[in-house]
Design a protein around this motif. Sequence first.
Motif, PDB file in Angstrom:
ATOM      1  N   UNK A 133       0.773  -1.160   0.076  1.00  0.00           N
ATOM      2  CA  UNK A 133       0.408   0.094  -0.080  1.00  0.00           C
ATOM      3  C   UNK A 133       0.907   1.383   0.066  1.00  0.00           C
ATOM      4  N   UNK A 134       0.055   2.445   0.009  1.00  0.00           N
ATOM      5  CA  UNK A 134       1.090   3.473   0.039  1.00  0.00           C
ATOM      6  C   UNK A 134       1.528   3.844   1.293  1.00  0.00           C
ATOM      7  N   UNK A 135       1.065   3.494   2.426  1.00  0.00           N
ATOM      8  CA  UNK A 135       1.599   3.522   3.764  1.00  0.00           C
ATOM      9  C   UNK A 135       2.883   2.606   3.815  1.00  0.00           C
ATOM     10  N   UNK A 136       2.535   1.344   3.265  1.00  0.00           N
ATOM     11  CA  UNK A 136       3.794   0.253   3.222  1.00  0.00           C
ATOM     12  C   UNK A 136       5.102   0.954   2.574  1.00  0.00           C
ATOM     13  N   UNK A 137       5.002   1.792   1.378  1.00  0.00           N
ATOM     14  CA  UNK A 137       6.315   2.102   0.767  1.00  0.00           C
ATOM     15  C   UNK A 137       6.513   3.687   1.355  1.00  0.00           C
ATOM     16  N   UNK A 140       7.122   7.202   5.948  1.00  0.00           N
ATOM     17  CA  UNK A 140       6.696   7.737   7.241  1.00  0.00           C
ATOM     18  C   UNK A 140       6.575   6.605   8.184  1.00  0.00           C
ATOM     19  N   UNK A 141       6.418   5.282   7.638  1.00  0.00           N
ATOM     20  CA  UNK A 141       6.130   4.305   8.342  1.00  0.00           C
ATOM     21  C   UNK A 141       6.785   2.984   8.036  1.00  0.00           C
ATOM     22  N   UNK A 142       6.411   1.744   8.518  1.00  0.00           N
ATOM     23  CA  UNK A 142       6.776   0.392   8.202  1.00  0.00           C
ATOM     24  C   UNK A 142       5.926  -0.394   7.327  1.00  0.00           C
ATOM     25  N   UNK A 143       5.979  -1.401   7.499  1.00  0.00           N
ATOM     26  CA  UNK A 143       5.030  -2.510   6.832  1.00  0.00           C
ATOM     27  C   UNK A 143       4.012  -3.088   7.701  1.00  0.00           C
ATOM     28  N   UNK A 144       2.676  -2.982   7.338  1.00  0.00           N
ATOM     29  CA  UNK A 144       1.518  -3.524   7.861  1.00  0.00           C
ATOM     30  C   UNK A 144       1.498  -4.986   7.290  1.00  0.00           C
ATOM     31  N   UNK A 145       1.799  -6.084   8.499  1.00  0.00           N
ATOM     32  CA  UNK A 145       1.842  -7.534   7.973  1.00  0.00           C
ATOM     33  C   UNK A 145       0.295  -8.049   8.245  1.00  0.00           C
ATOM     34  N   UNK A 146      -0.464  -8.381   7.119  1.00  0.00           N
ATOM     35  CA  UNK A 146      -1.750  -9.097   7.502  1.00  0.00           C
ATOM     36  C   UNK A 146      -1.734 -10.088   8.468  1.00  0.00           C
ATOM     37  N   UNK A 147      -2.675  -9.897   9.301  1.00  0.00           N
ATOM     38  CA  UNK A 147      -2.462 -10.682  10.605  1.00  0.00           C
ATOM     39  C   UNK A 147      -2.651 -12.554  10.413  1.00  0.00           C
ATOM     40  N   UNK A 207       7.342   0.272  -5.007  1.00  0.00           N
ATOM     41  CA  UNK A 207       6.450   1.405  -4.849  1.00  0.00           C
ATOM     42  C   UNK A 207       5.089   0.694  -4.586  1.00  0.00           C
ATOM     43  N   UNK A 208       4.263   1.723  -4.207  1.00  0.00           N
ATOM     44  CA  UNK A 208       3.018   1.079  -3.957  1.00  0.00           C
ATOM     45  C   UNK A 208       2.399   0.260  -5.283  1.00  0.00           C
ATOM     46  N   UNK A 209       1.739  -0.612  -5.128  1.00  0.00           N
ATOM     47  CA  UNK A 209       1.290  -1.782  -6.015  1.00  0.00           C
ATOM     48  C   UNK A 209       2.201  -2.818  -6.567  1.00  0.00           C
ATOM     49  N   UNK A 210       3.396  -2.523  -6.038  1.00  0.00           N
ATOM     50  CA  UNK A 210       4.340  -3.907  -6.177  1.00  0.00           C
ATOM     51  C   UNK A 210       3.855  -4.763  -5.123  1.00  0.00           C
TER      52      UNK A 210
END
Lengths: 398, 398
Positions: A133-137, A140-147, A207-210
Motif C-alpha cells: 500500500x501507499x503506507x507500506x512504501x 513515514x512508517x513500516x510495513x503492515x503485515x496481514x494478521x 513502490x505502492x502496487x508492487x
Amino acid sequence: MRLSSSDVAQQDEEGENKCLNSELWHACAGPLIYLPPVGSHVVYFPQGHSEQIAASSKKEIDAHNPNYPSLSPQLTCQLQNVTMHVDLETDEVYARMTLQPLTLPVQKDVCLLSSELGTPSKQPANYFCKILTASDTSTHGGFSVPRRAAERVFPSLDYSQQPPYQELIARDLHDNEWKFRHTFRGQPKRHLLTTGWSVFVSAKRLVAGDSIIFIWNEKNQLLVGIRRANRLQTVMPTSVFSSDSMHIGLLASAAHAAATNGRFTVFYNPRASPSEFVVPLTKYVKAVYHTRVSVGMRFRMLFETEESNVRRFMGTITGVSDLDPVRWPNSHWRTVKVGWDESIAKERQPRVSFWEIEPLTTFPMYPSVSGFPLRLKRPWPSGLPSFPAFKDDGMSIN
Amino acid sequence: MRLSSSDVAQQDEEGENKCLNSELWHACAGPLIYLPPVGSHVVYFPQGHSEQIAASSKKEIDAHNPNYPSLSPQLTCQLQNVTMHVDLETDEVYARMTLQPLTLPVQKDVCLLSSELGTPSKQPANYFCKILTASDTSTHGGFSVPRRAAERVFPSLDYSQQPPYQELIARDLHDNEWKFRHTFRGQPKRHLLTTGWSVFVSAKRLVAGDSIIFIWNEKNQLLVGIRRANRLQTVMPTSVFSSDSMHIGLLASAAHAAATNGRFTVFYNPRASPSEFVVPLTKYVKAVYHTRVSVGMRFRMLFETEESNVRRFMGTITGVSDLDPVRWPNSHWRTVKVGWDESIAKERQPRVSFWEIEPLTTFPMYPSVSGFPLRLKRPWPSGLPSFPAFKDDGMSIN
DNA sequence: GTGTCGGCCGTCTGCCGACAA
DNA sequence: TTGTCGGCAGACGGCCGACAC
C-alpha cells in the motif's frame, strides 16, 4: 522418477553459477508458471518467443521483419537444460533453456504414455503475498503485515513481552540477508515490520502496487521475494541493440540450430508477458490432437489473481484461425479466438492456444465424426508437429 | 554543401520522436566521436558490431557462434539515416543508423574526391567537463566548480553582493530543466553549486568518478550532461534475450539486408566500447589502399583524456594479421598489432585498425614498390572492399 | 585553487497510538 | 482487521568557513 528442473536452479552472477532457491523462484514467477523437466520433449514457438521480445521492448514487430520460411512455426525439441535466474538489478525472475531440435518423427502415442502434462508447479505451503500500500512504501512508517499471514508464516512472538517483538532475517534470490524488526503493537494490535523495512524498500525500489512475498520453508528459513506491478521497468535498453535485430536473432538462432542439428538457447521471462512459448510436448499433443474443439464450445482457463492465487475464468470459443497467416501459417500459436464471460475479463487476451484452455465437454482420445471434428492426418508429414487445427474457413491447409 | 547528421538529432521517447540537442549529445559522446553524414558511404564491420555487443553484455563471443560465410567482414553501405538518442534510464548516448548495403562496385578514386574523411566533430566552444569528487557527490555538501570553468561557462556573478549568487537553469538531453544555486564564497573564495545540486546527483544516480558537462551555447542557453565512469552499468538485462541470439541477430540482420538488397538498422553506443564499427568509406579507403603501412613503422593515435580532451599517443606497429582468421578471414578490423611508447598506455588496445592511426611517415596516394608495400589489386573483386592487408605470414589471402 | 572536514541548523525519517473504513 | 494520519524525537541533509595540500 522424473528429473525435475527444480534441481538445477542456478543463476549467473559475475560469470559464476550459484545455486538459487527454486521454491522462491517459483513463488516470484507465479502459481501458473511451469518449467518442463530436463530431458523432456517440448514444443518451441518462435512466434511466441517473438511476442515476448516485442512485449519486453515495447515495440511492435515490424511488418518488414523477414520471415524465415525454413523455420517451422513450432519446433519439437528436447529440453537439454533449464536454469533459473534472477536479474541483479530488477529482481526479475527468468529461466534459461537449452533446446535441441528433434529431427526424428515423434510418436504421439508414446508421448501420451508420459505422465508429464505440464501441470503448474505447486506453490510453497507456508507463504504469503501482499500488494504494498501507499503506507507500506512511504518513508513515514513500516510495513503492515496481514494478521493471518504473519501468524502462519512468521515464527510466533513471545506475547509475554510488552510489546512483543523479534528480529526476522530473510534471504532473497541473490542470497542477500535482510533484517526486519517484527512487532505486534498499536491499538488495535497489529503485526508490523519496522526497523529494516525502509532499507529494503529503497534497495529494491519498491513502490505502492508492487508485491512482496514471504516464505517459511521446510528448513525453517525465511525467504523474501518481490514482484513488480509495473511491467514498464522491463523495458530493454535499446542503446546497443535494435528490436529488429533481436527478432531476427531469435529466428536465426532457432533456424540455424534446426538446420545444423545443433542446440540453441532461449530466455523465458514468465512475468514479462503471458507467452509460454516452450510447451511440454505431451500437453501440446493432447490438446491439439486428442481434444475435440469447435466454435461455440464452452471452456475454462486458469488465471493468476492479484494475490498470487489461481482463478478459473469461463469463456466461449468464437473462432479458430491463424493468428498471422502471412508470416506464421499453420501455426498453433494462439489460434483460438475466445470471448470471456465476465466483462472484467474482457481485457484478457482475445486469443489463446489449445493447450491453455480446458473445454467443458471433452471427448478423450481420438475425435469422432460428429460435431466439428478436427481432421487428423497420420502419419505426420515430418517430425515437427504441423497439423492444422480446424480453421474458420473450414479448410485444412497443410 | 553537405547534409550533416547533426541536423537530424532525434530521440525515441514513448514512441515519439523529439528533437535532441546535437551539441550536447556530442559533448557527452566525447571529442573523438564522429557520425558520418546522411547519404554518405560508409563501411560496416559486423565484427566490430559484435565486439560492442560483447562488451555491453559482458560476455565473450562464444566459440560455437555460427559464422555467416555469406556475410562479408566489411560491408560498404550508404548511410540512409542517423539519429541521436539518449537512454531514458541511464542517460547513455547512442546513435541509430540505417544502412543500405551497396552492390555496385565503388570507385575508390571517386570516394577520394569527397572531402569527408571522418574528422572528429568539433566540441562546443564554451563548455567544461569535470570528474566528480567524493565531496561533490556526498550528501554533505554541494558541487565545487573549477574557477576558470565557472568564469568561462557560467554567466558572471554580481560581485557587489555579499556573497554573490545567481540561479542557473540548465537543460539536459531529455529537455528536463535543472536549477542550481550558483554562489561564490568561502575562504579562499570559490565557485559552488549548492541548492539543487543534490537533487540532480540523486536523480542521475551520480557517483564519484562520473563526469558532469556544462555547456553555454550560442543561444545563451545552459546545457548539462553527464558521463559515467562505470561502464558496468551498461550491462544488458539478460532476462529476456540471450547474448548468443544477439550476436546471431546482428549477423543475420546484416546478411539478410545484403542478400535481399534491403536496409538494416544498427545501434552505436560510443561510450560502451571503443568499437567504431561504421567508418566513412573515404577514411577507410585512404587508410587501407592509399597509405603505406609496414611493421616497425611509427605512428600516432588520438585518445580521449579523462577531462574530455584529446591527446596523441605514440606507438610502433609490431605486426599486421587477421584478428580472427577463422571466423573473419580477410577482415580489416583491428589487423594492426601495436606497441605503445608509454607504459601507462599499455592498457590500451593492443590491436587497432588502419584508419585509427596516423603513420609518421606517410606517402600519399598510391603505394611504391619499396619498403613493405601493400599489394593493391584492381579492380576490386566485388563491390565490397575485401582486399587483405599485408599479413604477418606475408601471404595475400584473397 | 580545491578537496575534505567540523560546526550548526532545519528538514525529513521513522516509531508510536489514534481513528476510521 | 488494516490503511492513513498527527505527534514527536532523533538522524541525516545540506549550508557555512576553516584548514591543508
